[in-house]
Write a protein that holds these residues in place. Structure first.
Motif, short mmCIF file in Angstrom:
data_model
loop_
_atom_site.label_atom_id
_atom_site.label_comp_id
_atom_site.label_asym_id
_atom_site.label_seq_id
_atom_site.Cartn_x
_atom_site.Cartn_y
_atom_site.Cartn_z
N UNK A 267 11.45 -11.97 4.71
CA UNK A 267 10.46 -12.45 4.97
C UNK A 267 9.55 -11.99 6.24
N UNK A 268 10.04 -10.86 6.89
CA UNK A 268 9.33 -10.49 8.14
C UNK A 268 8.73 -9.30 7.67
N UNK A 269 7.31 -9.58 8.49
CA UNK A 269 6.11 -8.52 8.30
C UNK A 269 6.46 -7.29 9.38
N UNK A 270 6.79 -7.54 10.58
CA UNK A 270 7.01 -6.65 11.62
C UNK A 270 8.33 -6.96 12.24
N UNK A 271 9.03 -6.08 12.40
CA UNK A 271 10.57 -6.25 13.11
C UNK A 271 10.40 -5.27 14.49
N UNK B 110 17.77 -6.07 3.76
CA UNK B 110 16.32 -6.59 3.25
C UNK B 110 15.91 -7.56 4.13
N UNK B 111 15.74 -7.60 5.62
CA UNK B 111 15.01 -8.56 6.01
C UNK B 111 13.56 -8.49 6.14
N UNK B 112 13.04 -7.33 5.62
CA UNK B 112 11.60 -7.26 5.23
C UNK B 112 11.35 -6.96 3.95
N UNK B 113 10.22 -6.55 3.37
CA UNK B 113 9.69 -6.20 2.21
C UNK B 113 8.91 -4.87 2.18
N UNK B 114 8.74 -4.31 1.08
CA UNK B 114 8.00 -3.28 1.14
C UNK B 114 6.65 -3.32 2.02
N UNK B 115 6.60 -2.28 2.80
CA UNK B 115 5.36 -2.33 3.76
C UNK B 115 5.84 -2.83 5.23
N UNK B 116 6.88 -3.74 5.48
CA UNK B 116 7.32 -4.09 6.69
C UNK B 116 7.49 -3.17 7.58
N UNK B 117 6.92 -3.05 8.79
CA UNK B 117 7.00 -2.21 9.79
C UNK B 117 8.33 -2.46 10.71
N UNK B 118 9.12 -1.52 11.15
CA UNK B 118 10.18 -1.61 11.95
C UNK B 118 9.96 -0.81 13.19
N UNK B 119 9.68 -1.23 14.33
CA UNK B 119 9.43 -0.64 15.57
C UNK B 119 10.67 -0.50 16.22
N UNK C 185 16.45 2.69 2.81
CA UNK C 185 15.24 1.88 2.66
C UNK C 185 14.00 1.96 3.62
N UNK C 186 14.29 3.09 4.55
CA UNK C 186 13.13 3.01 5.90
C UNK C 186 12.75 4.53 5.90
N UNK C 187 11.62 4.93 6.13
CA UNK C 187 10.85 6.14 6.40
C UNK C 187 10.14 5.97 7.76
N UNK C 188 10.50 7.10 8.58
CA UNK C 188 9.75 6.98 9.80
C UNK C 188 8.19 7.42 9.46
N UNK D 86 10.57 7.08 27.55
CA UNK D 86 10.44 6.17 26.77
C UNK D 86 9.84 6.84 25.45
N UNK D 87 10.34 6.21 24.40
CA UNK D 87 9.91 6.59 23.20
C UNK D 87 9.89 5.47 21.95
N UNK D 88 9.22 5.36 21.02
CA UNK D 88 9.42 4.34 20.01
C UNK D 88 9.00 5.18 18.81
N UNK D 89 9.70 4.80 17.86
CA UNK D 89 9.61 5.27 16.37
C UNK D 89 9.20 3.97 15.60
N UNK D 90 8.30 4.30 14.65
CA UNK D 90 7.98 3.29 13.79
C UNK D 90 8.31 3.51 12.40
N UNK D 91 9.18 2.56 11.64
CA UNK D 91 9.78 2.90 10.22
C UNK D 91 8.87 1.97 9.32
N UNK D 92 8.74 2.28 7.95
CA UNK D 92 8.08 1.43 7.12
C UNK D 92 9.23 1.09 6.27
N UNK D 93 9.47 -0.04 5.63
CA UNK D 93 10.41 -0.26 4.47
C UNK D 93 9.84 0.17 3.34
N UNK D 94 10.46 1.02 2.60
CA UNK D 94 10.05 1.56 1.44
C UNK D 94 9.89 0.72 0.15
N UNK D 95 9.19 0.85 -0.78
CA UNK D 95 9.08 0.17 -2.14
C UNK D 95 10.32 0.31 -2.77
N UNK D 96 11.14 -0.45 -3.45
CA UNK D 96 12.44 -0.38 -4.21
C UNK D 96 12.01 0.56 -5.38
#
Length: 185
Positions: free
Chosen positions: A113-117, A139-148, A163-166, A175-185
């Motif tokens: 159920x998380x939209x942003x992690x 599966x803490x998120x759903x397709x389209x959830x962003x992981x920073x 299940x994650x693509x940068x 300092x760096x950050x990478x943003x990943x998106x949870x892929x559609x199943x």
């Protein structure tokens, strides 16, 4: 350290004494949120792993997220996150979980159920890639959830995990950050 914009703009956030926590610098945080807002308005549920001061989750709440869970294992630091939530008047939207990140992730397996992690672990954390793997696999998120993921320039992260693509990488000094998106199943 302060809240950059939104409902709590300008509020300073308390941090624990010493170098036990290393909050993301305002310059880096500003760049991160500028990019995140390029993907759409900050909204929905947020998960702040390795929360430290709660700065990233509080910034999300200030910008319009509906709720945030903060995960931090140090009890003293958990108390500071609660203080920061009260100080910014966002305490009704945030919940602090005082336990190790890996235990919290396992307890939330399949919730989705998380939209942003957001996770800004200690730079020397040898478990960073395992934690990223678990976020995608459990599966803490759903397709389209962003992981920073905040990390040091000395840490090389893969372009993809289960299940994650940068979708974005940014470096500002060390300092760096990478943003990943949870892929559609």
């Amino acid at each position: 350290m302060r809240v950059i914009t939104g409902k709590a703009k300008g509020h300073t956030l308390k941090a624990p004494k010493g170098m036990g926590t290393r909050p993301m610098l305002d310059k880096v945080k500003g760049s991160l949120f500028s990019i995140l807002e390029g993907y759409g308005r900050i909204r929905g549920r947020v998960l702040d792993l390795y929360a430290g001061t709660g700065s990233l989750g509080i910034e999300c709440l200030s910008r319009g997220a509906s709720a945030a869970d903060f995960v931090e294992q140090n009890a003293h630091v958990c108390a500071i996150i609660n203080e920061n939530l009260r100080h910014t008047k966002l305490d009704a939207l945030g919940k602090v979980h005082c336990l190790p990140v890996d235990r919290f992730i396992q307890s939330q397996r399949g919730v989705g159920h998380y939209d942003i992690i957001v996770m800004d672990p200690p730079y020397a954390d040898p478990q960073i890639e395992q934690t990223i793997n678990n976020v995608g696999s459990f599966q803490l998120g759903h397709p389209g959830t962003l992981l920073v993921v905040g990390h040091s320039a000395r840490v090389t992260l893969a372009d993809a995990y289960p299940h994650l693509t940068r979708i974005k990488f940014r470096r500002l000094g060390d300092a760096c950050f990478s943003i990943y998106e949870i892929d559609a199943e």
